[in-house]
Enzyme design. Sequence first.
Site, PDB file in Angstrom:
ATOM      1  CE1 TYR A  30       0.894  -0.149   4.231  1.00 12.23           C
ATOM      2  CE2 TYR A  30      -1.672  -0.598   4.950  1.00 12.23           C
ATOM      3  CZ  TYR A  30      -0.643   0.152   5.023  1.00 12.23           C
ATOM      4  OH  TYR A  30      -0.235  -0.408   6.660  1.00 12.23           O
ATOM      5  CD  GLU A  31       0.682   6.723   1.408  1.00 12.45           C
ATOM      6  OE1 GLU A  31      -0.517   5.655   1.882  1.00 12.45           O
ATOM      7  OE2 GLU A  31       0.762   7.277   0.352  1.00 12.45           O
TER       8      GLU A  31
END
Lengths: 588, 588
Positions: free
Chosen positions: A434-435
Amino acid sequence: MTAYAAPIRDQLFILHDLLRIETIDLPGFAGLDRDFTAAILGEAGRLAAEVLAPLNPVGDRGGCVLKDGVVTTPAGFREAFRQMREGGWTAIDCREEDGGQGLPHLIHTAVQEPFVSANMAFDMYQGLTHGAYSAILRHGDAAQKALYLPRLASCEWTGTMNLTEPQCGTDLGLIRTRAEPQADGSYRITGQKIFISAGEHDLADNIIHLVLARAPGGGEGTRGLSLFIVPKYLADADGRLGARNAVTASKVEHKMGIHGNATCVMDYDGATGFLLGPLHKGMAAMFTMMNEARLGVGLQGYAVAETAWQAARAYAQERLQGRAVTGARNPDGPADPLIVHPDVRRLLMDQKSFVEGARALTYRGALLIDRATRGGDAGAEALLSLLIPVIKGFLTDKGFEMTVAAQQVFGGHGYIEETGLSQLVRDARIAMIYEGTNGVQALDLVGRKLPQDGGRAFTAYLKEVRDLIAAHADDARPGADFFAPLSRGLDDLQAAAMYFLEHGTRDPEAALAGAGDFLHLTGHVVLGDTWARLALAALESGEDEGFREAKLATARYYLSRHLPATALHLARIRAGAGAVMALPAGAF
Amino acid sequence: MTAYAAPIRDQLFILHDLLRIETIDLPGFAGLDRDFTAAILGEAGRLAAEVLAPLNPVGDRGGCVLKDGVVTTPAGFREAFRQMREGGWTAIDCREEDGGQGLPHLIHTAVQEPFVSANMAFDMYQGLTHGAYSAILRHGDAAQKALYLPRLASCEWTGTMNLTEPQCGTDLGLIRTRAEPQADGSYRITGQKIFISAGEHDLADNIIHLVLARAPGGGEGTRGLSLFIVPKYLADADGRLGARNAVTASKVEHKMGIHGNATCVMDYDGATGFLLGPLHKGMAAMFTMMNEARLGVGLQGYAVAETAWQAARAYAQERLQGRAVTGARNPDGPADPLIVHPDVRRLLMDQKSFVEGARALTYRGALLIDRATRGGDAGAEALLSLLIPVIKGFLTDKGFEMTVAAQQVFGGHGYIEETGLSQLVRDARIAMIYEGTNGVQALDLVGRKLPQDGGRAFTAYLKEVRDLIAAHADDARPGADFFAPLSRGLDDLQAAAMYFLEHGTRDPEAALAGAGDFLHLTGHVVLGDTWARLALAALESGEDEGFREAKLATARYYLSRHLPATALHLARIRAGAGAVMALPAGAF
């Protein structure tokens, strides 16, 4: 599993001996002496060890349950969240006018570490809220700031980020969620967002969703996106909650890990939203928070590995199995502890050298954020921009690898859930995704950060490290050839950059095929540089000889055993795209 | 997740074009033409894809439930096990007199692959039974063979291996389970065994536990251990079940993965056991099965990665995200498929080159087992002995890494359980731990296999690969410099062995500190050698040009991108134990 204890001595060493924060003249840094930081880190560590860590397996087993649109968090989370809020831990670096403490982002980062180590899933509720706070702080109008900032700082209300949709992850240009302007200046938001961390829960009175959506007139792709504030409950200017907004969680995902955090599918059915920042500049607004967010994920990478490492270290000291090859170390016992075996020691040194180096690198990054945002230091901003994909991508790849290594020390006992290592491995895995996946971090480094300003930040960084080495050419204290692997790593890094410079424009696939290797090559050099500085700081410090010797031995280990990996990455980069792209896509 | 399909074409290519099994003159090899193997692999693949694969997520979610001493396996497992038994799949290489088909271990191995790929946890019930069959075949007396072998071959009864106890894993010398001789020649077995795969379940009428225990008079450590047959139900000579034996499952472990297999704590409370093989020679008896067992775990390493790779490949073809850097490939769609991106392609090529190479290496190993056991070939036995720790350790380390890489291709979708990638990662993890942790494999390679017979097997292997390269010095077909990385890898491997030879006796810690690196160095060379042979076999084969070109391209990828890792491993080995052991154990 061994009880987690915050590594306060190491944290203080980094803050005061490596970064020398008492000497820094920036807003929020006044009064940051060792007594102050020791007190704040001591309290944060206590909260982490006593309150959050015991809830980590509880959250993993219980998960978050959605029923009739309401998400119930694991048993104990509400009370822990109350303690977190009441202790002021959610607002360390928020503005004093918002009820925060106005401390540096560096101190916020150091305080976050034990929270993440103790309970990553729990910490994410406040982590995402902090991101929403930052976004509104930078892009909100006066009324938005007044309404939201104090409540997000205190986590009376929490925040989320809504980017992903079923058909779009990395490629945000594919976003379909629509925003229709209303007569009163608000927008009606319609669409579905997925993988929304902390999207719905029972920890706070209101949830403030920041939503990327497409308002009319912005065109195709990412240029047409705007950022909207969509509260779960609409509130008046005084924060009194009114009508329930048309945003609901329709699903909580069943995930590999971070079960304690509710990852939701969010349905926006004509929900009322308020534009945040300029129309059609949503991407820019979203990405101004990116440095902080990605640094925070890099922190997760090593902070979870820290917990696993503490457990592996204790287990290797306690578990009796086999005899040392050089003669029994525990002759009166049935066997010697695992730690006598070189292959186990190697796993432990890999972990120790990673987590301690990664902590220092992450704190260096956090200080660069302070220098850039509080000091307006353009050089710090440029270096930060270069280092962020490394901190996010390299530290989460290695953090996962090291958590797996800690699990390996436990043998079969690491595979059963009750020792807790499995949860740490499962939790750590998400940080690589993620990110911005780590593949995206690699592309960001090669495609944007390396060439930015004609490579100025990159060149400046190389010079900074070469200067460090040159300044210690006659320094006998760290030991013979101490800097040699770092020098060779710098040569390899420079050669790799040259390769991209020569090939990038005429054969962009060659650069992209080497992106992952370049991320890791850079990561090793940056961590090697960090270790060199840690060793020098240890020599100058007032720490006792045992501490200083341990830092030097660990620095030598990282430099001598991990820096040689740069040659392999360079070889792969120079191999170009040929072998990677040789097989036609249809032949897979 | 994409439906699994057995890679039958690749399996046939390895059996017939690489290993040329029609030309082998050993018992069981007659009639193994392409029609026969295609038929048997086709049927095995069908059973795997249609019956076992759909039960894989069912087993993961449902797990095994212990109630009142009875373990219930996941829904559907009983019926699938019945089909597996009735198809004769459990006895492929068992003796015809035991109801088996008498086929080579190589064919058993090729048949096992799709079963493991489709449902590793399910396959373990018969896998452990096969191990018990082999142990009794080699060490049982006539009555034991008559009673147990036919029933284990058919899986009417299943088997287990009982080694681990709470205080001992790797160090079996710490075993406490006692065996007291009885007047009738049997033994009373008392103690607790843990981590017993398939220890209790509802798939078979009886469970035959093979138990390492300590009988009087054998002394301390491993020398005092004997191997015992402890049936769940005592049976008469005709196999009629009688009294329930005093062995019970007191716990089913909650594990990271392989939830469909019941991992039990087994309590032996004066259970009746029968000596298998000579008294006080239990270790030797247990370890005669080790080659087969470890080859089987190596197979798990790549077979699970194969399933993940099939899923990742399909996802990369279907998922539209971003545009190719060299221009849109899917201009009429909203975006290009993931597979156009070099960094995704790299992940895919890593997986493809691993699983196809690992399959060929594992089948080579299985053929060596046949040559050794059916042909009495001492050279094959020696080479097998050298390769087994590599097949087990390297293929499971890399298999896990590649399963994680496949998960990464899915981005956030790989982290949620419903795509199935998480289960594959969680399942793959155990193979690095059981059947001797990969640290133990590395020590076995460096400490026993490398120096055995004065390094004769190692030297012979190096020569065999150098001869292969020399024989193709003028062969232009694989392309310029095709063999160069393999040659350099061989040089590094030889240099590493020389280092151990020079330092091993006077500084054993130096050898042990480099054991993990030596395992991986050897693994890359052996897989590189395997890829060279696959490329040459493709050139000679009757396969179409697309297939041949794909094999060559994949071989070049593995050789050019992965073989250079040998230099890094050599550098670490030569760094010795200094940095690894520098920190005193108390300083951790």
